[in-house]
Design a protein around this motif. Structure first.
Motif, short mmCIF file in Angstrom:
data_model
loop_
_atom_site.label_atom_id
_atom_site.label_comp_id
_atom_site.label_asym_id
_atom_site.label_seq_id
_atom_site.Cartn_x
_atom_site.Cartn_y
_atom_site.Cartn_z
N LYS A 50 35.27 52.71 57.53
CA LYS A 50 33.82 52.56 57.55
C LYS A 50 33.40 52.06 58.93
N GLY A 51 32.46 52.77 59.54
CA GLY A 51 32.02 52.45 60.89
C GLY A 51 32.86 53.11 61.97
N GLY A 52 34.01 53.70 61.59
CA GLY A 52 34.86 54.40 62.56
C GLY A 52 34.25 55.74 62.93
N ARG A 53 34.71 56.27 64.05
CA ARG A 53 34.17 57.54 64.53
C ARG A 53 35.26 58.61 64.57
N PHE A 54 34.79 59.86 64.51
CA PHE A 54 35.68 61.00 64.71
C PHE A 54 35.04 61.93 65.72
N VAL A 55 35.87 62.63 66.47
CA VAL A 55 35.42 63.65 67.41
C VAL A 55 36.44 64.77 67.36
N TYR A 56 35.98 65.95 66.97
CA TYR A 56 36.82 67.15 66.97
C TYR A 56 36.23 68.10 68.01
N ARG A 57 37.00 68.44 69.01
CA ARG A 57 36.56 69.40 70.02
C ARG A 57 36.85 70.79 69.50
N MET A 58 35.80 71.57 69.28
CA MET A 58 35.94 72.93 68.77
C MET A 58 35.58 73.90 69.90
N GLU A 59 36.47 74.86 70.15
CA GLU A 59 36.26 75.79 71.26
C GLU A 59 36.64 77.21 70.87
N ALA A 60 35.94 78.16 71.48
CA ALA A 60 36.35 79.56 71.37
C ALA A 60 37.64 79.70 72.15
N ARG A 61 38.57 80.46 71.61
CA ARG A 61 39.87 80.62 72.28
C ARG A 61 39.73 81.28 73.65
N ASP A 62 38.67 82.11 73.82
CA ASP A 62 38.46 82.75 75.11
C ASP A 62 37.69 81.86 76.09
N LYS A 63 37.45 80.60 75.68
CA LYS A 63 36.78 79.58 76.51
C LYS A 63 35.30 79.89 76.77
N SER A 64 34.71 80.83 76.01
CA SER A 64 33.31 81.20 76.24
C SER A 64 32.32 80.15 75.74
N SER A 65 32.74 79.30 74.79
CA SER A 65 31.85 78.25 74.30
C SER A 65 32.67 77.19 73.57
N GLY A 66 32.03 76.06 73.36
CA GLY A 66 32.68 74.97 72.65
C GLY A 66 31.70 73.84 72.40
N PHE A 67 32.07 72.94 71.52
CA PHE A 67 31.21 71.80 71.21
C PHE A 67 32.05 70.72 70.55
N ASP A 68 31.52 69.50 70.58
CA ASP A 68 32.15 68.39 69.87
C ASP A 68 31.49 68.25 68.51
N PHE A 69 32.28 68.25 67.47
CA PHE A 69 31.81 67.94 66.12
C PHE A 69 32.19 66.47 65.92
N SER A 70 31.18 65.61 65.80
CA SER A 70 31.47 64.18 65.79
C SER A 70 30.50 63.44 64.88
N GLY A 71 30.95 62.24 64.48
CA GLY A 71 30.11 61.43 63.62
C GLY A 71 30.75 60.09 63.33
N THR A 72 30.13 59.38 62.38
CA THR A 72 30.54 58.03 62.01
C THR A 72 30.76 57.96 60.51
N TYR A 73 31.88 57.38 60.11
CA TYR A 73 32.19 57.23 58.69
C TYR A 73 31.30 56.15 58.06
N THR A 74 30.77 56.45 56.89
CA THR A 74 29.94 55.49 56.15
C THR A 74 30.66 54.94 54.93
N GLU A 75 31.68 55.67 54.45
CA GLU A 75 32.49 55.20 53.32
C GLU A 75 33.82 55.94 53.33
N VAL A 76 34.88 55.19 53.08
CA VAL A 76 36.22 55.77 52.99
C VAL A 76 36.93 55.12 51.81
N VAL A 77 37.27 55.93 50.81
CA VAL A 77 38.05 55.47 49.66
C VAL A 77 39.31 56.34 49.65
N PRO A 78 40.46 55.79 50.08
CA PRO A 78 41.66 56.61 50.24
C PRO A 78 41.97 57.47 49.01
#
Length: 137
Positions: A50-78
């Motif tokens: 909870k409160g931790g962050r994630f960042v996944y870098r998503m990219e086209a394999r041909d390097k034509s585009s990409g973006f970070d998919f990111s956010g903050t956890y609000t609840e984690v129940v294993p």
């Protein structure tokens, strides 16, 4: 969740502990987090609390585009639930439902406004299907 929501789901033929580990481990995330073979996730950071962050870098394999998919956890129940807020303020809930040697994963997310609902559903379902394929092999 305040906006229009979309849900996708899949039955994964592994126990919930294995599904959870593969869903949350950065090394595993890099293997399955793409909607098509034209894309990949070369980097993944995940502070799963909870409160931790994630960042996944998503990219086209041909390097034509990409973006970070990111956010903050609000609840984690294993082995049961992950909820988070994407950096654009949309909410996501991921449920893990254990059934002996299999797991149902249900992702519910708020739709964004720039792409059609069906396109968003198909994209998130494709990533979930890719996860299923990766974990079951």
């Amino acid at each position: 969740m305040d906006g229009t929501t979309i849900a996708v789901q899949a039955e994964i033929l592994v126990p919930v502990e294995e599904a959870w580990k593969s869903w949350t481990s950065p090394e595993d995330i890099k293997q399955w987090n793409n909607a098509s073979n034209d894309w990949h996730t070369p980097q993944a950071k995940n502070d799963l609390k909870k409160g931790g962050r994630f960042v996944y870098r998503m990219e086209a394999r041909d390097k034509s585009s990409g973006f970070d998919f990111s956010g903050t956890y609000t609840e984690v129940v294993p082995n049961k639930l992950i909820s988070y807020t994407i950096d654009d303020d949309r909410k996501v809930i991921v449920e893990f439902r254990a059934h002996k040697d299999r797991t149902t994963i249900i992702e519910t997310f708020e739709a964004e406004q720039s792409n059609p609902i069906e396109m968003q559903r198909e994209g998130w379902q494709a990533i979930l299907n890719n996860f299923k394929h990766y974990v079951e092999k």
